[in-house]
Design an enzyme around this catalytic site. Structure first.
Site, short mmCIF file in Angstrom:
data_model
loop_
_atom_site.label_atom_id
_atom_site.label_comp_id
_atom_site.label_asym_id
_atom_site.label_seq_id
_atom_site.Cartn_x
_atom_site.Cartn_y
_atom_site.Cartn_z
N ASP A 6 4.18 -5.74 0.60
CA ASP A 6 5.50 -5.17 0.81
C ASP A 6 6.43 -5.80 -0.22
O ASP A 6 6.13 -6.86 -0.79
CB ASP A 6 5.95 -5.47 2.25
CG ASP A 6 7.35 -4.99 2.55
OD1 ASP A 6 7.75 -3.95 2.00
OD2 ASP A 6 8.05 -5.67 3.32
N LEU A 7 7.59 -5.18 -0.43
CA LEU A 7 8.55 -5.72 -1.40
C LEU A 7 9.58 -6.65 -0.75
O LEU A 7 9.63 -7.84 -1.03
CB LEU A 7 9.26 -4.56 -2.12
CG LEU A 7 10.24 -4.96 -3.23
CD1 LEU A 7 9.53 -5.66 -4.38
CD2 LEU A 7 10.98 -3.72 -3.73
N GLY A 8 10.40 -6.10 0.14
CA GLY A 8 11.50 -6.85 0.74
C GLY A 8 11.04 -7.96 1.67
O GLY A 8 10.27 -7.74 2.60
N SER A 107 6.16 -0.07 -0.41
CA SER A 107 7.51 -0.36 0.07
C SER A 107 8.19 0.87 0.67
O SER A 107 8.12 1.96 0.11
CB SER A 107 8.36 -0.90 -1.09
OG SER A 107 9.69 -1.14 -0.68
N ASN A 108 8.83 0.66 1.83
CA ASN A 108 9.79 1.64 2.32
C ASN A 108 11.05 1.44 1.49
O ASN A 108 11.72 0.42 1.61
CB ASN A 108 10.12 1.39 3.80
CG ASN A 108 9.03 1.88 4.73
OD1 ASN A 108 8.09 2.55 4.32
ND2 ASN A 108 9.17 1.54 6.00
N ASP A 166 6.71 -8.04 6.24
CA ASP A 166 7.56 -8.86 7.12
C ASP A 166 7.91 -8.16 8.42
O ASP A 166 8.51 -8.76 9.31
CB ASP A 166 8.85 -9.25 6.38
CG ASP A 166 9.76 -8.06 6.11
OD1 ASP A 166 9.23 -6.99 5.70
OD2 ASP A 166 10.98 -8.16 6.29
#
Length: 199
Positions: A6-8, A107-108, A166
């Site tokens: 994931d990114l964030g 990523s969303n 996360d």
């Protein structure tokens, strides 16, 4: 193996309170009031699937928050979400690829953010073989189809993938498909996972 990040708050730290802080200043609305009204509901989901435009998203969110912002003001706050890269994760992604592993980002996200972060954090794209972004795919985590699309595109089974995120709902959805999934609750989780694996 396929490693899916994931990114964030996995690769890049983000903080929505920074967004609300900018909007509070620009719109002259108390921060606590914006925090009490802010929620990631249907408007967020539609934007992340690419179903509504940036302008429509901004208008909808301003209406939900009851704040008067121009689109440029909205955007200035929206991009304040990014705090900075986690260099230890970038290093791990790079080392995995050097060892011949496949590394992708799932990523969303939305077009507004994608107009911003690649230029701010070029090392993120450089550390990944491919970016899978919800607004391009028409689905978002934790919808099962998004994981299935990534596995199919990469030509691997669920048992050949490891996923880092996360958000617990995203983790549980991936696990239900048989993907090894690691819940990233703080900045130490990813380095901890690879401490013995990348010796």
């Amino acid at each position: 193996m396929l490693y899916i990040f994931d990114l964030g708050n996995v690769i890049v730290d983000i903080d929505f309170n920074r967004v609300l802080g900018v909007w509070s200043d620009l719109g002259r609305v108390p921060l606590a009031l914006l925090q009490s009204r802010f929620q990631m509901g249907k408007n967020f989901e539609q934007h992340e699937r690419g179903e509504i435009s940036d302008e429509q998203f901004a208008a909808n969110l301003c209406a939900e928050l009851d704040i008067a912002l121009g689109f440029e003001q909205f955007t200035a706050g929206w991009q304040a979400v990014f705090v900075g890269v986690r260099p230890e994760v970038i290093n791990i992604m790079t080392r995995l690829r050097e060892q011949g592993e496949r590394v992708v980002i799932l990523s969303n996200t939305n077009r507004l953010h994608c107009k911003y972060w690649p230029s701010q954090y070029p090392e993120v794209q450089q550390a990944a073989d491919k970016l899978y972004l919800s607004q391009d795919m028409g689905v978002r985590k934790p919808e099962p189809q998004i994981y299935q699309k990534v596995l199919a595109e990469e030509g691997v089974t669920a048992g050949q993938a490891v996923f880092f995120d996360d958000n617990l709902a995203n983790i549980e959805a991936a696990r239900a498909l048989g993907i090894t999934s690691v819940h990233v609750t703080d900045a130490g989780v990813v380095p901890g996972y690879f401490a013995s694996r990348l010796a």
